[in-house]
Motif scaffolding. Structure first.
Motif, PDB file in Angstrom:
ATOM      1  N   ILE A   8       0.856  -1.182   0.000  1.00  0.00           N
ATOM      2  CA  ILE A   8       0.000   0.000   0.000  1.00  0.00           C
ATOM      3  C   ILE A   8       0.896   1.237   0.000  1.00  0.00           C
ATOM      4  CG2 ILE A   8      -1.731   1.319   1.288  1.00  0.00           C
ATOM      5  CD1 ILE A   8      -2.645  -1.414   2.468  1.00  0.00           C
ATOM      6  N   VAL A   9       0.804   2.038  -1.054  1.00  0.00           N
ATOM      7  CA  VAL A   9       1.623   3.252  -1.162  1.00  0.00           C
ATOM      8  C   VAL A   9       0.683   4.436  -0.970  1.00  0.00           C
ATOM      9  CG1 VAL A   9       3.314   4.474  -2.548  1.00  0.00           C
ATOM     10  CG2 VAL A   9       3.020   2.001  -2.849  1.00  0.00           C
ATOM     11  N   GLY A  36       7.134   7.556  -2.893  1.00  0.00           N
ATOM     12  CA  GLY A  36       7.338   6.782  -4.103  1.00  0.00           C
ATOM     13  C   GLY A  36       8.658   6.020  -4.112  1.00  0.00           C
ATOM     14  N   GLN A  37       9.738   6.673  -3.689  1.00  0.00           N
ATOM     15  CA  GLN A  37      11.040   6.012  -3.667  1.00  0.00           C
ATOM     16  C   GLN A  37      11.048   4.847  -2.684  1.00  0.00           C
ATOM     17  OE1 GLN A  37      13.463   6.241  -5.605  1.00  0.00           O
ATOM     18  NE2 GLN A  37      13.439   8.257  -6.570  1.00  0.00           N
ATOM     19  N   GLU A  38      10.368   5.011  -1.557  1.00  0.00           N
ATOM     20  CA  GLU A  38      10.272   3.929  -0.586  1.00  0.00           C
ATOM     21  C   GLU A  38       9.522   2.745  -1.189  1.00  0.00           C
ATOM     22  OE1 GLU A  38       8.393   2.993   3.865  1.00  0.00           O
ATOM     23  OE2 GLU A  38       8.077   4.948   2.904  1.00  0.00           O
ATOM     24  N   ALA A  39       8.484   3.029  -1.964  1.00  0.00           N
ATOM     25  CA  ALA A  39       7.728   1.956  -2.615  1.00  0.00           C
ATOM     26  C   ALA A  39       8.600   1.179  -3.590  1.00  0.00           C
ATOM     27  CB  ALA A  39       6.516   2.538  -3.338  1.00  0.00           C
ATOM     28  N   LEU A  40       9.411   1.902  -4.377  1.00  0.00           N
ATOM     29  CA  LEU A  40      10.303   1.230  -5.328  1.00  0.00           C
ATOM     30  C   LEU A  40      11.327   0.373  -4.597  1.00  0.00           C
ATOM     31  CD1 LEU A  40      10.866   4.215  -7.785  1.00  0.00           C
ATOM     32  CD2 LEU A  40       9.507   2.161  -8.224  1.00  0.00           C
ATOM     33  N   GLU A  41      11.831   0.856  -3.475  1.00  0.00           N
ATOM     34  CA  GLU A  41      12.816   0.099  -2.708  1.00  0.00           C
ATOM     35  C   GLU A  41      12.192  -1.152  -2.093  1.00  0.00           C
ATOM     36  OE1 GLU A  41      16.363  -1.070  -0.920  1.00  0.00           O
ATOM     37  OE2 GLU A  41      15.933   0.320  -2.551  1.00  0.00           O
ATOM     38  N   ARG A  42      11.007  -1.021  -1.533  1.00  0.00           N
ATOM     39  CA  ARG A  42      10.330  -2.189  -0.946  1.00  0.00           C
ATOM     40  C   ARG A  42      10.017  -3.234  -2.020  1.00  0.00           C
ATOM     41  NH1 ARG A  42       8.655  -2.241   4.175  1.00  0.00           N
ATOM     42  NH2 ARG A  42       8.648  -0.308   5.393  1.00  0.00           N
ATOM     43  N   LEU A  52      -1.341  -1.205  -4.281  1.00  0.00           N
ATOM     44  CA  LEU A  52      -2.346  -0.144  -4.213  1.00  0.00           C
ATOM     45  C   LEU A  52      -1.567   1.171  -4.155  1.00  0.00           C
ATOM     46  CD1 LEU A  52      -4.933  -1.575  -1.647  1.00  0.00           C
ATOM     47  CD2 LEU A  52      -5.246  -1.280  -4.100  1.00  0.00           C
ATOM     48  N   LEU A  53      -1.694   1.991  -5.193  1.00  0.00           N
ATOM     49  CA  LEU A  53      -0.783   3.111  -5.388  1.00  0.00           C
ATOM     50  C   LEU A  53      -1.516   4.444  -5.453  1.00  0.00           C
ATOM     51  CD1 LEU A  53       2.064   4.196  -6.071  1.00  0.00           C
ATOM     52  CD2 LEU A  53       1.656   3.515  -8.442  1.00  0.00           C
ATOM     53  N   ASP A  54      -1.256   5.295  -4.465  1.00  0.00           N
ATOM     54  CA  ASP A  54      -1.794   6.658  -4.501  1.00  0.00           C
ATOM     55  C   ASP A  54      -1.034   7.459  -5.562  1.00  0.00           C
ATOM     56  OD1 ASP A  54      -3.254   8.872  -3.865  1.00  0.00           O
ATOM     57  OD2 ASP A  54      -2.095   9.386  -2.075  1.00  0.00           O
ATOM     58  N   ILE A  55      -1.702   8.378  -6.207  1.00  0.00           N
ATOM     59  CA  ILE A  55      -1.037   9.173  -7.245  1.00  0.00           C
ATOM     60  C   ILE A  55      -0.267  10.342  -6.639  1.00  0.00           C
ATOM     61  CG2 ILE A  55      -1.457  10.755  -9.166  1.00  0.00           C
ATOM     62  CD1 ILE A  55      -3.574   8.898 -10.179  1.00  0.00           C
ATOM     63  N   VAL A  56      -0.864  11.038  -5.662  1.00  0.00           N
ATOM     64  CA  VAL A  56      -0.221  12.219  -5.077  1.00  0.00           C
ATOM     65  C   VAL A  56       0.634  11.773  -3.894  1.00  0.00           C
ATOM     66  CG1 VAL A  56      -0.565  14.467  -4.015  1.00  0.00           C
ATOM     67  CG2 VAL A  56      -2.158  13.663  -5.782  1.00  0.00           C
ATOM     68  N   ASP A  61       5.462  11.197  -8.045  1.00  0.00           N
ATOM     69  CA  ASP A  61       4.043  10.835  -8.008  1.00  0.00           C
ATOM     70  C   ASP A  61       3.834   9.379  -8.420  1.00  0.00           C
ATOM     71  OD1 ASP A  61       4.052  10.691 -10.824  1.00  0.00           O
ATOM     72  OD2 ASP A  61       3.344  12.743 -11.035  1.00  0.00           O
ATOM     73  N   GLY A  62       2.592   8.929  -8.232  1.00  0.00           N
ATOM     74  CA  GLY A  62       2.262   7.549  -8.538  1.00  0.00           C
ATOM     75  C   GLY A  62       2.447   7.184  -9.998  1.00  0.00           C
ATOM     76  N   TYR A  63       2.242   8.144 -10.881  1.00  0.00           N
ATOM     77  CA  TYR A  63       2.456   7.890 -12.303  1.00  0.00           C
ATOM     78  C   TYR A  63       3.911   7.494 -12.564  1.00  0.00           C
ATOM     79  CZ  TYR A  63      -2.063  10.167 -13.218  1.00  0.00           C
ATOM     80  OH  TYR A  63      -3.399  10.493 -13.249  1.00  0.00           O
TER      81      TYR A  63
END
Length: 299
Positions: A8-9, A36-42, A52-56, A61-63
């Motif tokens: 969940i981002v 976003g960077q934390e999501a890529l690392e995880r 599940l990715l928030d855009i803002v 951003d999520g894009y």
């Protein structure tokens, strides 16, 4: 048993905690990221089955997160569901064009979200896109990468198997065996990150079979590191007496005992210059034969 891993981002702590509590109660394994960077690392550390990715987000951003995941061989298969307050048609189209699987606006109905998550996971499994145990690419995605391989000139293929997993499963059960598979997938990812390239591919064929596609000059170093680190860490999956003995004792229906060594990796390596490969079936047969030869080596 977990239904799958969800990342969940979301930078809103109330929404993130709500979603984590809800999906955890449904037997999903849930991780969260606020940036976003934390999501890529995880995602790099352990592949989720769905995001599940928030855009803002506070940084990228999520894009951009979606774009980077979709352009990387090891993450392009992961289902992504956008969560956002934006409801403009252009925003939805932008997300879908990047390869998102769904687009959900806030405020959302939690039951509808559950069904969308469930359907996305089922669709990925039905299309043989991911392994339900490890979350790694499987089935058609592996075949696509192998076909692409035949058009390249500098590649190395590692065909990896776990010796002794069936005996381990017989003694410790399928839940413990699945944990070994997940640990092995994580170990392969760590080694490839260290010794491979950013374009390397990792797949879970099924059972105890994994593949790694890398450059020819990286293949042997990756294989050696995998054998060593697997041997160093696999003992943690055994009970103390078995670990100290260095083997399992299995008894058949007639009361006969046999000893099975602790699990190890068998790795067959095939490189582009080893032969002329006409199709992926020929390639995989030669890789399997290379792995069988290693399994027969003393020790």
């Amino acid at each position: 048993m977990s239904k799958g891993r969800i990342l969940i981002v979301e930078d809103d702590p109330d929404i993130a905690n709500l979603l984590k509590t809800y999906f955890t109660s449904l037997d999903y394994e849930v991780q969260t990221a606020t940036r976003g960077q934390e999501a890529l690392e995880r995602t790099r550390q352990q592949l989720p089955h769905l995001i599940l990715l928030d855009i803002v987000l506070p940084d990228i951003d999520g894009y951009e997160v979606c774009r980077r995941l979709r352009t990387h061989l090891r993450t392009r298969h992961i289902p992504i569901l956008f969560l956002t307050q934006r409801d403009e048609r252009s925003d939805r189209i932008a997300g879908l064009e990047l390869g998102a699987d769904d687009y959900i606006t806030k405020p959302f109905d939690i039951e509808e979200l559950r069904l969308r998550v469930q359907n996305a996971l089922r669709r990925a499994e039905r299309e043989s896109l991911t392994s339900p145990v490890t979350g790694l690419p499987s089935g058609r995605l592996i075949e696509d990468q192998l076909r692409e391989l035949l058009r390249r000139s500098d590649w190395g293929l590692l065909y990896i198997g776990i010796n002794g997993l069936e005996a381990f499963r017989e003694v410790y059960g399928f839940v413990a065996a699945d944990e070994v598979l997940r640990w092995t997938a994580m170990l392969i990812g760590e080694v490839v990150d260290e010794l491979g390239t950013s374009e390397d591919f990792i797949g879970h064929v099924g059972g105890d079979d994994f593949v790694v596609i890398t450059r020819a000059d990286r293949a042997e170093a990756i294989a050696q590191a995998l054998r060593q680190r697997f041997a160093e860490g696999v003992g943690t999956h055994y009970a103390f007496p078995d670990r100290e003995r260095g083997y399992l004792v299995l008894t058949d229906s007639e009361g006969n005992e046999r000893r099975v060594p602790l699990m190890s990796l068998a790795i067959g390596i095939v490189r582009a210059g080893d032969s002329v490969f006409h199709d992926i079936r020929e390639l995989t047969e030669i890789a399997a034969e290379a792995r069988r030869r290693e399994m027969l080596l003393p020790g």
